[in-house]
Design a protein around this motif. Sequence first.
Motif, short mmCIF file in Angstrom:
data_model
loop_
_atom_site.label_atom_id
_atom_site.label_comp_id
_atom_site.label_asym_id
_atom_site.label_seq_id
_atom_site.Cartn_x
_atom_site.Cartn_y
_atom_site.Cartn_z
N HIS A 213 0.84 -1.20 0.00
CA HIS A 213 0.00 0.00 0.00
C HIS A 213 0.87 1.25 0.00
CE1 HIS A 213 -3.54 2.43 0.68
NE2 HIS A 213 -2.97 2.98 1.74
N LYS A 214 1.94 1.21 0.82
CA LYS A 214 2.84 2.36 0.87
C LYS A 214 3.55 2.54 -0.47
CE LYS A 214 5.12 5.58 3.18
NZ LYS A 214 6.11 5.99 2.20
N GLN A 215 4.00 1.43 -1.07
CA GLN A 215 4.66 1.52 -2.36
C GLN A 215 3.70 2.05 -3.43
OE1 GLN A 215 6.40 -2.25 -3.34
NE2 GLN A 215 7.67 -2.33 -1.49
N THR A 216 2.42 1.60 -3.33
CA THR A 216 1.43 2.09 -4.29
C THR A 216 1.22 3.59 -4.14
OG1 THR A 216 0.33 -0.06 -4.25
CG2 THR A 216 -0.93 1.80 -5.10
N GLU A 217 1.11 4.03 -2.88
CA GLU A 217 0.95 5.47 -2.65
C GLU A 217 2.16 6.25 -3.15
OE1 GLU A 217 0.20 6.04 1.48
OE2 GLU A 217 -1.96 5.68 1.30
N ASP A 218 3.37 5.72 -2.86
CA ASP A 218 4.58 6.41 -3.32
C ASP A 218 4.63 6.45 -4.84
OD1 ASP A 218 5.26 6.70 -0.70
OD2 ASP A 218 6.68 5.04 -0.65
N ALA A 219 4.25 5.31 -5.47
CA ALA A 219 4.26 5.26 -6.93
C ALA A 219 3.23 6.23 -7.51
CB ALA A 219 3.97 3.83 -7.42
N LEU A 221 2.12 9.01 -6.05
CA LEU A 221 2.63 10.37 -5.87
C LEU A 221 3.73 10.68 -6.87
CD1 LEU A 221 2.73 10.58 -1.96
CD2 LEU A 221 1.05 11.62 -3.49
N ALA A 222 4.61 9.67 -7.08
CA ALA A 222 5.68 9.88 -8.06
C ALA A 222 5.09 10.07 -9.45
CB ALA A 222 6.64 8.70 -8.03
N ARG A 223 4.08 9.26 -9.80
CA ARG A 223 3.44 9.39 -11.10
C ARG A 223 2.74 10.73 -11.24
NH1 ARG A 223 3.77 8.44 -16.31
NH2 ARG A 223 1.72 8.50 -17.32
N GLN A 224 2.12 11.17 -10.12
CA GLN A 224 1.44 12.46 -10.16
C GLN A 224 2.44 13.59 -10.37
OE1 GLN A 224 -0.82 13.28 -6.64
NE2 GLN A 224 -2.10 14.79 -7.63
N GLU A 225 3.60 13.49 -9.69
CA GLU A 225 4.63 14.51 -9.88
C GLU A 225 5.13 14.52 -11.32
OE1 GLU A 225 7.68 13.79 -7.08
OE2 GLU A 225 6.49 14.38 -5.33
N ILE A 226 5.33 13.30 -11.86
CA ILE A 226 5.78 13.22 -13.25
C ILE A 226 4.74 13.80 -14.19
CG2 ILE A 226 6.35 11.60 -15.11
CD1 ILE A 226 7.59 9.78 -13.02
N SER A 227 3.45 13.49 -13.93
CA SER A 227 2.38 14.02 -14.77
C SER A 227 2.33 15.53 -14.72
CB SER A 227 1.04 13.42 -14.34
OG SER A 227 1.03 12.02 -14.48
N GLU A 228 2.52 16.07 -13.48
CA GLU A 228 2.52 17.53 -13.35
C GLU A 228 3.70 18.15 -14.09
OE1 GLU A 228 2.48 18.21 -9.19
OE2 GLU A 228 0.35 17.71 -8.94
N LEU A 229 4.87 17.47 -13.96
CA LEU A 229 6.03 17.98 -14.69
C LEU A 229 5.83 17.90 -16.19
CD1 LEU A 229 8.96 16.45 -12.56
CD2 LEU A 229 8.27 18.85 -12.69
N GLN A 230 5.23 16.76 -16.63
CA GLN A 230 4.97 16.63 -18.06
C GLN A 230 3.98 17.68 -18.53
OE1 GLN A 230 3.67 12.58 -18.48
NE2 GLN A 230 5.75 11.80 -18.82
N ALA A 231 2.94 17.93 -17.72
CA ALA A 231 1.95 18.94 -18.10
C ALA A 231 2.60 20.32 -18.18
CB ALA A 231 0.79 18.94 -17.10
#
Length: 324
Positions: A213-219, A221-231
Amino acid sequence: MRLVPSYAVAVYTAEQCRFYDSCKAAELVALQSIDQDSSVPDTFQLSAIHQTLPLESLSQHVPVLVLVPDAWLTVSRSQVDHLIPVSLLPLAALSYATEITFLPPEAVQFSYSQVSLSDKRSELTVFACSSEWAEQLCRPFHGMAKNCVIMPFSQWQRMKPSSRSWSHCKKQALSTYQPEKVKSQKTRVLLSYLLALSLLVQGSALGYLFSLHKQTEDAFLARQEISELQAAWKAVRIENDFTQSVLSAVQAFPRRVQLLAVNSDGVKAEIRMMLPESDLDTIFIGWQHQFPQWLWEVNHTSQSAVSMHNNAEVLDVSISIFSG
């Protein structure tokens, strides 16, 4: 507030029976003076002792540990040339108990202890008495006590004060032979191991689940950060492409177009220039075909001006471009 003892201790002597609270260790020091060589009382003497029992001092509904002099029991001490396995100790002790009491197995109560000697030998001590005699000793306490067990005083003396809990005393006290006791003990031990293993597996699984669950949350958040950076990168890229396209279009102007100013904020551009009226339509139509997604707004800053070179009409034009 009076503390409730975990169990009561009833101490028999040839003259009387006294009560002690197990939680009052200082009072139990007096037990050291018990005469171990006192003779076994007969039925009438035991009844007389029972008549003097201070039952009112006995706490209600607590277990009672009855301590008796060793002389009131039949004792056997035998040296064995090997260490008896724990699983066979009850049966071996029963064999000695029936031999020294001349009673059938179902009519005898006994306790035992094994001490390891040198050369792999051991000493087996067995205390035994008839079930009838044990019943007479415990009879006065049946109406008030939660449970009643008998233990020889010497066995009590050998126990460490820290190990004199009721559960431990009950295991060391006299009892009848219970052939299923060892099996039930093994079963309980096995069940406890299985329970511990089950708890370990479930705890590990739960920990692994929390970890996932923690790894999923971290992944996430990391994906969200990447998406924000990509956007953000795409937004900057779009703005840069728009500005670059505007600059490229401006650089393609004919030499007769006089560029006065170019401003762009990434989503909007404003171009001010002076050019012949005939070139304005050509440039504007070309841009509309090349950039159909752009929105346009054309403003004439002045009506007209006359060129000094060929007397052609020159326009002062401001064009606002919006990215679509």
